[in-house]
Write a protein that holds these residues in place. Structure first.
Motif, PDB file in Angstrom:
ATOM      1  N   TYR A 206      20.640  -7.803-118.393  1.00  0.00           N
ATOM      2  CA  TYR A 206      19.564  -7.602-117.321  1.00  0.00           C
ATOM      3  C   TYR A 206      19.216  -6.065-117.130  1.00  0.00           C
ATOM      4  CZ  TYR A 206      19.788 -12.326-116.205  1.00  0.00           C
ATOM      5  OH  TYR A 206      19.673 -14.002-116.211  1.00  0.00           O
ATOM      6  N   GLU A 207      20.276  -5.195-117.525  1.00  0.00           N
ATOM      7  CA  GLU A 207      19.916  -3.871-117.192  1.00  0.00           C
ATOM      8  C   GLU A 207      19.093  -3.181-118.475  1.00  0.00           C
ATOM      9  OE1 GLU A 207      23.829  -2.060-116.461  1.00  0.00           O
ATOM     10  OE2 GLU A 207      23.807  -2.879-114.565  1.00  0.00           O
ATOM     11  N   ASN A 208      19.140  -3.745-119.561  1.00  0.00           N
ATOM     12  CA  ASN A 208      18.523  -3.535-120.800  1.00  0.00           C
ATOM     13  C   ASN A 208      16.959  -3.672-120.731  1.00  0.00           C
ATOM     14  OD1 ASN A 208      17.937  -2.511-123.584  1.00  0.00           O
ATOM     15  ND2 ASN A 208      18.369  -4.604-124.102  1.00  0.00           N
ATOM     16  N   ILE A 209      16.481  -2.996-119.631  1.00  0.00           N
ATOM     17  CA  ILE A 209      15.048  -3.187-119.360  1.00  0.00           C
ATOM     18  C   ILE A 209      14.074  -2.255-120.336  1.00  0.00           C
ATOM     19  CG2 ILE A 209      15.317  -3.522-116.760  1.00  0.00           C
ATOM     20  CD1 ILE A 209      14.318  -0.766-116.112  1.00  0.00           C
ATOM     21  N   LYS A 210      13.097  -2.484-120.344  1.00  0.00           N
ATOM     22  CA  LYS A 210      11.991  -1.739-121.120  1.00  0.00           C
ATOM     23  C   LYS A 210      11.279  -1.168-120.200  1.00  0.00           C
ATOM     24  CE  LYS A 210       8.545  -3.610-123.471  1.00  0.00           C
ATOM     25  NZ  LYS A 210       7.325  -3.103-122.985  1.00  0.00           N
ATOM     26  N   ILE A 211      11.033   0.331-120.451  1.00  0.00           N
ATOM     27  CA  ILE A 211      10.368   1.363-119.630  1.00  0.00           C
ATOM     28  C   ILE A 211       8.882   1.115-119.917  1.00  0.00           C
ATOM     29  CG2 ILE A 211      10.057   3.620-118.826  1.00  0.00           C
ATOM     30  CD1 ILE A 211      13.071   3.055-118.253  1.00  0.00           C
ATOM     31  N   THR A 212       8.162   0.364-118.989  1.00  0.00           N
ATOM     32  CA  THR A 212       6.816   0.065-119.394  1.00  0.00           C
ATOM     33  C   THR A 212       5.757   0.978-118.274  1.00  0.00           C
ATOM     34  OG1 THR A 212       7.387  -2.128-120.140  1.00  0.00           O
ATOM     35  CG2 THR A 212       5.184  -1.866-119.835  1.00  0.00           C
ATOM     36  N   THR A 213       6.158   0.455-117.156  1.00  0.00           N
ATOM     37  CA  THR A 213       5.314   1.173-115.991  1.00  0.00           C
ATOM     38  C   THR A 213       6.088   1.868-114.970  1.00  0.00           C
ATOM     39  OG1 THR A 213       5.716  -1.022-114.683  1.00  0.00           O
ATOM     40  CG2 THR A 213       3.598  -0.944-115.975  1.00  0.00           C
ATOM     41  N   PRO A 214       5.354   2.656-114.153  1.00  0.00           N
ATOM     42  CA  PRO A 214       6.190   3.804-113.682  1.00  0.00           C
ATOM     43  C   PRO A 214       7.449   3.405-112.688  1.00  0.00           C
ATOM     44  CG  PRO A 214       4.011   4.242-113.256  1.00  0.00           C
ATOM     45  CD  PRO A 214       3.912   2.793-114.107  1.00  0.00           C
ATOM     46  N   GLU A 215       7.368   2.147-112.054  1.00  0.00           N
ATOM     47  CA  GLU A 215       8.728   1.801-111.244  1.00  0.00           C
ATOM     48  C   GLU A 215       9.917   1.357-112.098  1.00  0.00           C
ATOM     49  OE1 GLU A 215       5.820   0.217-111.399  1.00  0.00           O
ATOM     50  OE2 GLU A 215       5.648  -1.980-111.860  1.00  0.00           O
ATOM     51  N   ASP A 216       9.424   1.057-113.446  1.00  0.00           N
ATOM     52  CA  ASP A 216      10.589   0.742-114.431  1.00  0.00           C
ATOM     53  C   ASP A 216      11.319   2.137-114.443  1.00  0.00           C
ATOM     54  OD1 ASP A 216       9.647  -1.553-114.864  1.00  0.00           O
ATOM     55  OD2 ASP A 216       8.466  -1.054-116.689  1.00  0.00           O
ATOM     56  N   LEU A 217      10.884   3.257-114.494  1.00  0.00           N
ATOM     57  CA  LEU A 217      11.471   4.770-114.423  1.00  0.00           C
ATOM     58  C   LEU A 217      12.506   4.738-113.262  1.00  0.00           C
ATOM     59  CD1 LEU A 217       9.106   7.301-115.405  1.00  0.00           C
ATOM     60  CD2 LEU A 217      11.376   6.741-116.495  1.00  0.00           C
ATOM     61  N   ILE A 218      11.988   4.270-112.011  1.00  0.00           N
ATOM     62  CA  ILE A 218      13.118   4.417-110.926  1.00  0.00           C
ATOM     63  C   ILE A 218      14.042   3.388-111.143  1.00  0.00           C
ATOM     64  CG2 ILE A 218      12.947   3.920-108.459  1.00  0.00           C
ATOM     65  CD1 ILE A 218       9.758   4.640-108.770  1.00  0.00           C
ATOM     66  N   ALA A 219      13.911   2.278-111.548  1.00  0.00           N
ATOM     67  CA  ALA A 219      14.790   1.321-111.979  1.00  0.00           C
ATOM     68  C   ALA A 219      15.871   1.933-112.981  1.00  0.00           C
ATOM     69  CB  ALA A 219      14.279   0.095-112.223  1.00  0.00           C
ATOM     70  N   ALA A 220      15.497   2.265-113.838  1.00  0.00           N
ATOM     71  CA  ALA A 220      16.294   2.866-114.920  1.00  0.00           C
ATOM     72  C   ALA A 220      17.361   4.230-114.507  1.00  0.00           C
ATOM     73  CB  ALA A 220      15.587   3.263-116.150  1.00  0.00           C
ATOM     74  N   GLU A 221      16.786   4.789-113.322  1.00  0.00           N
ATOM     75  CA  GLU A 221      17.380   6.134-112.664  1.00  0.00           C
ATOM     76  C   GLU A 221      18.387   5.414-111.911  1.00  0.00           C
ATOM     77  OE1 GLU A 221      16.891   9.313-112.311  1.00  0.00           O
ATOM     78  OE2 GLU A 221      14.893   9.938-113.418  1.00  0.00           O
ATOM     79  N   ALA A 222      17.971   4.218-111.366  1.00  0.00           N
ATOM     80  CA  ALA A 222      19.035   3.775-110.361  1.00  0.00           C
ATOM     81  C   ALA A 222      20.348   3.038-110.984  1.00  0.00           C
ATOM     82  CB  ALA A 222      18.507   2.723-109.465  1.00  0.00           C
ATOM     83  N   ILE A 223      19.922   2.305-112.334  1.00  0.00           N
ATOM     84  CA  ILE A 223      21.029   1.754-113.020  1.00  0.00           C
ATOM     85  C   ILE A 223      21.903   2.934-113.733  1.00  0.00           C
ATOM     86  CG2 ILE A 223      21.457   0.275-114.962  1.00  0.00           C
ATOM     87  CD1 ILE A 223      18.653  -1.029-114.516  1.00  0.00           C
ATOM     88  N   LEU A 224      21.189   4.123-114.240  1.00  0.00           N
ATOM     89  CA  LEU A 224      22.184   4.910-114.606  1.00  0.00           C
ATOM     90  C   LEU A 224      22.983   5.708-113.744  1.00  0.00           C
ATOM     91  CD1 LEU A 224      19.835   6.988-117.059  1.00  0.00           C
ATOM     92  CD2 LEU A 224      21.883   5.946-117.646  1.00  0.00           C
TER      93      LEU A 224
END
Ligand code: CTP
Ligand code: MG
Length: 230
Positions: A206-224
């Protein structure tokens, strides 16, 4: 040997940034650098083919290749107008000694060695696999005028991710078949499905998200951030 085609030749239009999303910085480095680093450090990967927009060659060299000096990138090539074309260009230069080819979205920087391993082993056993995860919500199949046609059983529905991995002959045959029958797929597994051959799903994350829209960047930063604290 196993080859990975990493795709970075899109426009990133849904991100609405000045710069192609691949080069946006996530924590300490550009998105695409996170992605390449995972493949570079995975012992199962022998060569990386990086597919970029030819107009972004300078920026790719300056911000990625010169800075990180990856050893496994054997080819830097130009992509096409559609994702499928970009993959096709990558396939054309895959080392002919390769047994398994993985196709991965550069925009999925949170891929892991474990997922890559499951994909390689799955492709060795089944010929064609995709990483994926079971859906969490209920899906509705709709008509064009937005009425519900039917509701598939939730346990039958998975979200497709990348990597997708294939035995070399299968993915080459699938792309040739797609050209012949004018099929344009949104992923490569779909082209194998069109040939009537089986694709198996292997466990993604579930963490292997695709960065597509700006909120995905926020999610990816949080996961990292959360991963680093573990
Ligand atoms: N991709 C590619 N060549 C294309 C289109 C897409 O290499 N002609 C790559 C993207 O760079 C991305 C991956 O395929 O890593 C998945 O595509 P997507 O998330 O849709 O990225 P973009 O096409 O860049 O974004 P958008 O659709 O918002 O423009
Ligand atoms: Mg796109």
């Amino acid at each position: 040997m196993n080859s990975a085609i990493i795709l970075a030749a899109g426009k990133g239009s849904r991100m609405k940034a000045e710069l192609n999303k691949q080069y946006l910085v996530l924590k300490d480095k550009p998105i695409i650098a996170h992605t390449i680093t995972v493949f570079e450090n995975c012992p199962l990967i022998d060569e990386i083919i990086l597919v970029i927009n030819p107009e972004e060659e300078e920026i790719c060299k300056k911000r990625i290749l010169d800075r990180f000096k990856y050893k496994k990138i054997t080819k830097l090539i130009g992509g096409g107008a559609e994702r499928q074309r970009s993959v096709h260009n990558g396939l054309n230069v895959v080392d002919p000694r390769s047994q398994i080819v993985l196709v991965h979205d550069g925009a999925r920087p949170l891929v892991t060695s474990k997922i890559i391993e499951r994909c390689v082993k799955g492709a060795q056993a089944f010929g064609a696999v995709s990483a994926g995860v079971p859906i969490k919500e209920t899906i509705k199949i709709m008509t064009k005028d937005r009425f519900v046609q039917y509701t598939p059983k939730r346990e039958d529905v998975w979200i497709t991710q990348t990597p997708q991995a294939f035995q070399l002959e299968i993915i080459k045959k699938a792309h040739d078949f797609a050209i012949l029958h004018e099929i344009l797929g949104t992923d490569d597994a779909m082209l194998v499905e069109h040939m009537g051959e089986k694709v198996r799903m292997v466990e993604g994350d579930y963490e292997n998200i695709k960065i597509t829209t700006p909120e995905d960047l926020i999610a990816a930063e949080a996961i990292l951030g959360y991963k680093r604290r573990l």
